[in-house]
Scaffold this active site. Structure first.
Site, PDB file in Angstrom:
ATOM      1  N   HIS A  43       0.825  -1.208   0.000  1.00  0.00           N
ATOM      2  CA  HIS A  43       0.000   0.000   0.000  1.00  0.00           C
ATOM      3  C   HIS A  43       0.862   1.261   0.000  1.00  0.00           C
ATOM      4  CE1 HIS A  43      -3.966  -2.054   1.295  1.00  0.00           C
ATOM      5  NE2 HIS A  43      -3.923  -1.835   0.000  1.00  0.00           N
ATOM      6  N   GLU A 133      -6.103  -7.779   3.136  1.00  0.00           N
ATOM      7  CA  GLU A 133      -5.623  -8.878   3.985  1.00  0.00           C
ATOM      8  C   GLU A 133      -6.777  -9.642   4.642  1.00  0.00           C
ATOM      9  OE1 GLU A 133      -2.860  -9.804   7.883  1.00  0.00           O
ATOM     10  OE2 GLU A 133      -2.426  -7.974   6.757  1.00  0.00           O
ATOM     11  N   THR A 170      -2.507  -8.750  10.439  1.00  0.00           N
ATOM     12  CA  THR A 170      -1.152  -8.596  10.983  1.00  0.00           C
ATOM     13  C   THR A 170      -0.741  -7.153  11.238  1.00  0.00           C
ATOM     14  OG1 THR A 170      -0.199  -8.595   8.751  1.00  0.00           O
ATOM     15  CG2 THR A 170      -0.363 -10.725   9.881  1.00  0.00           C
ATOM     16  N   CYS A 198       2.290  -8.925  13.279  1.00  0.00           N
ATOM     17  CA  CYS A 198       3.617  -9.336  12.823  1.00  0.00           C
ATOM     18  C   CYS A 198       4.681  -8.574  13.602  1.00  0.00           C
ATOM     19  CB  CYS A 198       3.771  -9.127  11.313  1.00  0.00           C
ATOM     20  SG  CYS A 198       4.178  -7.450  10.803  1.00  0.00           S
ATOM     21  N   SER A 226      -2.325   2.671   3.586  1.00  0.00           N
ATOM     22  CA  SER A 226      -1.486   1.791   4.404  1.00  0.00           C
ATOM     23  C   SER A 226      -2.031   1.703   5.822  1.00  0.00           C
ATOM     24  CB  SER A 226      -0.041   2.307   4.420  1.00  0.00           C
ATOM     25  OG  SER A 226       0.711   1.667   5.422  1.00  0.00           O
TER      26      SER A 226
END
EC number: 1.17.7.4
Length: 316
Positions: A43, A133, A170, A198, A226
């Protein structure tokens, strides 16, 4: 003005790997043309613009399946965010060559969902609606995966079994995920929890939480799409207590933000090109509120400096 360069910041390994995969695809003359990326590879518009110069076409849309319907031939690259089995099957049926750039951390979540479905579980997935996602994760097993974004979504959620796994996107705020998991545990006391923030997202959020509190202002360099960049701004405001603005590049900085600011913290999302962040830092470093000659905010980073370098294989 003092600059607090928050560290770590910027690219994570999953983003770099995805971009290297796409660059190598552009250089591989054996791949069927045209080459498409199914959505934004990461992104960041600077990155997708740079890939356009490499001859790779980015197609975006409401869902991966809808984007795929626009493609009749060539090569398709799946982005770092992952895709559902249905998308992979549709691409195969259309005879497309496919390249998978899914982040390993996302793949791990997909594997977990598949394993738990086989054991008879339902899955509560914490994530942002309309983000690729969660779309891919829910698509692993849409009959048993329930997407929630906020506490209100729990009010109407009913699950027909006590075997429940809770996991997440994540790139979410680890604090938001923790609070939601606590709410879920109250409603579903038998639920099992598998937090999947993550490591790159986690350490970048913790760095902002610990380092931005000494600043008067935080600038987060990242694309508006993002999620991890937007979460960094949220962490600065809600955890560090420092006002934050997200900018795509130096051209979006507003001078009024800098009035009376002595210390400004700078960080960047995991998909933000390093040269773009360096340009923001360079501007702030030379900025003088009394000298109009230092006020220009023009992005000068050329697109060919955006993408990571890859080694060109010599022809035999």
């Amino acid at each position: 003005m003092k600059i607090v360069k928050i560290s770590p910041r910027g690219y994570c390994y999953g983003v770099v790997d995805a971009m290297v995969i796409a660059r190598n695809a552009a250089l591989d003359k054996s791949l069927p043309r045209p080459i498409y990326i199914l959505g934004m590879i990461v992104h960041n518009k600077h990155v997708t613009d740079a890939f356009e110069e490499d001859g790779i076409i980015t197609l975006d849309g409401p869902s991966r399946l809808e984007i795929l319907d626009k493609i009749d031939s060539g090569t398709v690259i799946f982005t770092a965010h992952g895709v559902s089995p249905e998308v992979k099957q549709r691409a195969k049926e259309k005879g497309l060559t496919t390249i998978d750039a899914t982040c390993p951390d996302v793949t791990k979540t997909h594997d977990l969902i598949e394993a738990k479905k086989a054991e008879g579980y339902h899955v509560i997935y914490i994530g942002k609606k309309n983000h690729p996602e969660p779309e891919g994760a829910v698509g692993i097993a849409p009959d048993i995966v329930h997407l929630i974004e906020k506490a209100d979504d729990l009010k109407t959620l009913e699950i027909p079994t006590d075997k429940i796994l809770v996991t997440n996107q994540t790139t979410m705020s680890q604090w938001d995920v923790q609070h939601l998991m606590e709410d879920i545990q109250k409603k579903f006391p038998t639920a099992e929890f598998h937090k999947e923030i993550c490591l790159a997202t986690q350490v970048r959020q913790e760095a902002v939480a610990k380092q931005a509190d000494v600043a008067d202002l935080t600038i987060v360099v990242g694309d508006p799409k993002s999620n991890n960049s937007n979460r960094l701004a949220q962490v600065s405001q809600e955890i560090a207590g420092t006002t934050a603005y997200r900018v795509a590049d130096v051209s979006e900085i507003q001078l009024e933000w800098l009035q009376g600011v002595e210390n400004v913290a700078v960080t960047a999302g995991a998909s933000t090109p390093t040269p773009i962040t360096k340009e923001v830092i360079a501007f702030l470093d030379q900025y003088d509120p009394m000298n109009p000659a230092t006020w220009d905010r023009i992005r000068k980073v050329p697109l060919q400096k955006i993408l990571p370098r890859v080694k060109v294989k010599k022809e035999q």
